[in-house]
Design a protein around this motif. Sequence first.
Motif, PDB file in Angstrom:
ATOM      1  N   VAL A 106       6.783 -17.537  -8.390  1.00 56.17           N
ATOM      2  CA  VAL A 106       6.053 -16.933  -7.543  1.00 56.17           C
ATOM      3  C   VAL A 106       5.779 -15.591  -7.361  1.00 56.17           C
ATOM      4  O   VAL A 106       6.332 -14.725  -8.033  1.00 56.17           O
ATOM      5  N   PHE A 107       4.403 -15.300  -7.303  1.00 56.62           N
ATOM      6  CA  PHE A 107       3.932 -14.120  -7.599  1.00 56.62           C
ATOM      7  C   PHE A 107       4.576 -12.893  -6.814  1.00 56.62           C
ATOM      8  O   PHE A 107       4.426 -11.641  -7.215  1.00 56.62           O
TER       9      PHE A 107
ATOM     10  N   THR B  94      -0.913  -6.523 -11.251  1.00 54.21           N
ATOM     11  CA  THR B  94       0.251  -7.073 -12.008  1.00 54.21           C
ATOM     12  C   THR B  94      -0.111  -8.218 -12.746  1.00 54.21           C
ATOM     13  O   THR B  94      -0.751  -9.312 -12.385  1.00 54.21           O
TER      14      THR B  94
ATOM     15  N   GLY C  43       3.452 -14.615  -0.708  1.00 49.19           N
ATOM     16  CA  GLY C  43       2.961 -13.129  -0.681  1.00 49.19           C
ATOM     17  C   GLY C  43       2.360 -12.940   0.555  1.00 49.19           C
ATOM     18  O   GLY C  43       1.725 -11.965   0.875  1.00 49.19           O
TER      19      GLY C  43
ATOM     20  N   PRO D 218      13.678 -10.894  -0.135  1.00 46.48           N
ATOM     21  CA  PRO D 218      14.932 -10.068  -0.468  1.00 46.48           C
ATOM     22  C   PRO D 218      15.487  -9.786   0.801  1.00 46.48           C
ATOM     23  O   PRO D 218      16.575  -8.929   1.098  1.00 46.48           O
TER      24      PRO D 218
ATOM     25  N   CYS E 128      10.780  -7.692  -2.814  1.00 44.53           N
ATOM     26  CA  CYS E 128       9.696  -8.651  -3.032  1.00 44.53           C
ATOM     27  C   CYS E 128       8.946  -8.523  -4.298  1.00 44.53           C
ATOM     28  O   CYS E 128       7.694  -8.607  -4.454  1.00 44.53           O
ATOM     29  N   GLY E 129       9.840  -8.325  -5.281  1.00 42.70           N
ATOM     30  CA  GLY E 129       9.391  -8.279  -6.732  1.00 42.70           C
ATOM     31  C   GLY E 129       9.663  -6.905  -7.102  1.00 42.70           C
ATOM     32  O   GLY E 129      10.100  -6.253  -7.332  1.00 42.70           O
TER      33      GLY E 129
ATOM     34  N   LYS F 296       8.787  -8.005   6.497  1.00 39.23           N
ATOM     35  CA  LYS F 296       8.040  -9.275   6.386  1.00 39.23           C
ATOM     36  C   LYS F 296       8.730 -10.577   5.955  1.00 39.23           C
ATOM     37  O   LYS F 296       8.187 -11.760   6.580  1.00 39.23           O
TER      38      LYS F 296
ATOM     39  N   MET G 179      17.117 -12.396  -6.521  1.00 43.62           N
ATOM     40  CA  MET G 179      15.643 -12.394  -7.222  1.00 43.62           C
ATOM     41  C   MET G 179      15.632 -13.270  -8.453  1.00 43.62           C
ATOM     42  O   MET G 179      14.370 -13.732  -8.775  1.00 43.62           O
TER      43      MET G 179
ATOM     44  N   THR H 159       6.596 -12.183  -2.672  1.00 42.82           N
ATOM     45  CA  THR H 159       7.108 -12.792  -1.533  1.00 42.82           C
ATOM     46  C   THR H 159       6.875 -11.800  -0.025  1.00 42.82           C
ATOM     47  O   THR H 159       6.227 -10.875  -0.512  1.00 42.82           O
TER      48      THR H 159
ATOM     49  N   PHE I 174       1.130  -4.293  -4.624  1.00 44.39           N
ATOM     50  CA  PHE I 174       1.925  -5.225  -4.479  1.00 44.39           C
ATOM     51  C   PHE I 174       2.843  -5.212  -5.664  1.00 44.39           C
ATOM     52  O   PHE I 174       2.394  -4.920  -6.815  1.00 44.39           O
ATOM     53  N   LYS I 175       4.116  -5.628  -5.463  1.00 44.14           N
ATOM     54  CA  LYS I 175       5.000  -5.723  -6.593  1.00 44.14           C
ATOM     55  C   LYS I 175       5.448  -7.174  -6.882  1.00 44.14           C
ATOM     56  O   LYS I 175       5.467  -7.908  -5.965  1.00 44.14           O
ATOM     57  N   PRO I 176       5.636  -7.689  -8.047  1.00 45.71           N
ATOM     58  CA  PRO I 176       5.836  -9.141  -8.305  1.00 45.71           C
ATOM     59  C   PRO I 176       7.277  -9.229  -7.941  1.00 45.71           C
ATOM     60  O   PRO I 176       8.083  -8.624  -7.744  1.00 45.71           O
ATOM     61  N   ALA I 177       7.347 -10.800  -7.880  1.00 45.85           N
ATOM     62  CA  ALA I 177       8.673 -11.112  -7.341  1.00 45.85           C
ATOM     63  C   ALA I 177       9.797 -11.100  -8.448  1.00 45.85           C
ATOM     64  O   ALA I 177      11.046 -11.309  -7.838  1.00 45.85           O
TER      65      ALA I 177
ATOM     66  N   VAL J  23      -3.301 -15.238  -3.749  1.00 46.09           N
ATOM     67  CA  VAL J  23      -3.299 -13.876  -4.108  1.00 46.09           C
ATOM     68  C   VAL J  23      -4.802 -13.308  -3.783  1.00 46.09           C
ATOM     69  O   VAL J  23      -5.770 -13.996  -3.885  1.00 46.09           O
TER      70      VAL J  23
ATOM     71  N   CYS K  34       7.461  -2.940   1.015  1.00 49.04           N
ATOM     72  CA  CYS K  34       7.626  -3.839   0.054  1.00 49.04           C
ATOM     73  C   CYS K  34       6.967  -5.043   0.353  1.00 49.04           C
ATOM     74  O   CYS K  34       6.229  -5.129   1.467  1.00 49.04           O
ATOM     75  N   CYS K  35       6.666  -6.291  -0.437  1.00 51.41           N
ATOM     76  CA  CYS K  35       6.185  -7.402  -0.123  1.00 51.41           C
ATOM     77  C   CYS K  35       4.573  -7.317  -0.122  1.00 51.41           C
ATOM     78  O   CYS K  35       4.049  -6.167  -0.419  1.00 51.41           O
ATOM     79  N   ALA K  36       3.921  -8.292  -0.070  1.00 45.87           N
ATOM     80  CA  ALA K  36       2.576  -8.481  -0.069  1.00 45.87           C
ATOM     81  C   ALA K  36       1.648  -7.446   0.788  1.00 45.87           C
ATOM     82  O   ALA K  36       1.950  -7.181   1.908  1.00 45.87           O
ATOM     83  N   SER K  37       0.674  -6.820   0.349  1.00 45.73           N
ATOM     84  CA  SER K  37      -0.183  -5.738   0.696  1.00 45.73           C
ATOM     85  C   SER K  37      -1.364  -6.144   1.303  1.00 45.73           C
ATOM     86  O   SER K  37      -2.049  -5.618   1.960  1.00 45.73           O
TER      87      SER K  37
ATOM     88  N   ILE L 193      -3.624  -7.281  -6.679  1.00 46.02           N
ATOM     89  CA  ILE L 193      -4.506  -7.605  -7.913  1.00 46.02           C
ATOM     90  C   ILE L 193      -3.885  -8.411  -9.025  1.00 46.02           C
ATOM     91  O   ILE L 193      -2.879  -7.859  -9.453  1.00 46.02           O
ATOM     92  N   MET L 194      -3.906  -9.803  -9.220  1.00 42.70           N
ATOM     93  CA  MET L 194      -3.128 -10.630 -10.275  1.00 42.70           C
ATOM     94  C   MET L 194      -4.016 -10.436 -11.396  1.00 42.70           C
ATOM     95  O   MET L 194      -5.220 -10.646 -11.399  1.00 42.70           O
TER      96      MET L 194
END
Lengths: 77, 139
Positions: free
Chosen positions: A47-48, B41, A63, A8, B138-139, A12, A39, A50, B130-133, B62, B5-8, B12-13
């Motif tokens: 995808v899980f 998530t 990710g 978005p 970033c989710g 990153k 989105m 971004t 982490f937040k889903p997409a 992940v 936001c985005c991948a941290s 945990i999936m």
Amino acid sequence: MNIKVLGPGCPKCQQTERIVKEAVAEAGVAAVVEKVTDMLQIADYGVFGTPSVVVDGEVKCVGKIPTKEEVKKWLKH
Amino acid sequence: MTQECCASGKAIMILACSGGSNVGQIANQAAIELTEEAFGTMYCLAGIGGGLQGFIQSAKDVPVIAAIDGCAVGCARATLKRAGIDAFRHVVLTELGIEKNKNFRLNPEDVRRAKEAVRAACNGAGVAVFKPAAGGCCG
């Protein structure tokens, strides 16, 4: 070749876009790099998280920010 | 857009078998509640089982997967292994002493025990921020 950077627009995601564009330029590959920020469109890729990178329809990473070397490998296949 | 936001790196999936028994649905409910509690998530095991490439790549990338199987048949485990994913934390609810049956009126105490087991299995894996997409930045 078509490359999509999914994200978005946070730092990153922006960094990923920059790395992808630099890799494409350095590799001398003819590729269109698109940034996808919608989105719903991102969700279509399943995808899980971004940032994610899609090369010719194939999700290459999710990710995380890829390295330039990783991106260059994707451009060869 | 937020900068956090985005991948941290601590995501945990959570993948539940969500099968057609009480324990399958306890696994599903535990995954829902752990997501609501921001432990991790929940994600689509069916997408991985269906061979959808974006789902499989997501599971490969992940940092931590918590797979919850209701019973020893292990459908979640088998789905992941078939997709080439071997590194995951795994909980089997019948091994906690929860009896498998077709009573879908779930016992909240069983759900609590399932969640506790998942948390224990992921001990040391970090906190999921982490937040889903599909849900915002970033989710």
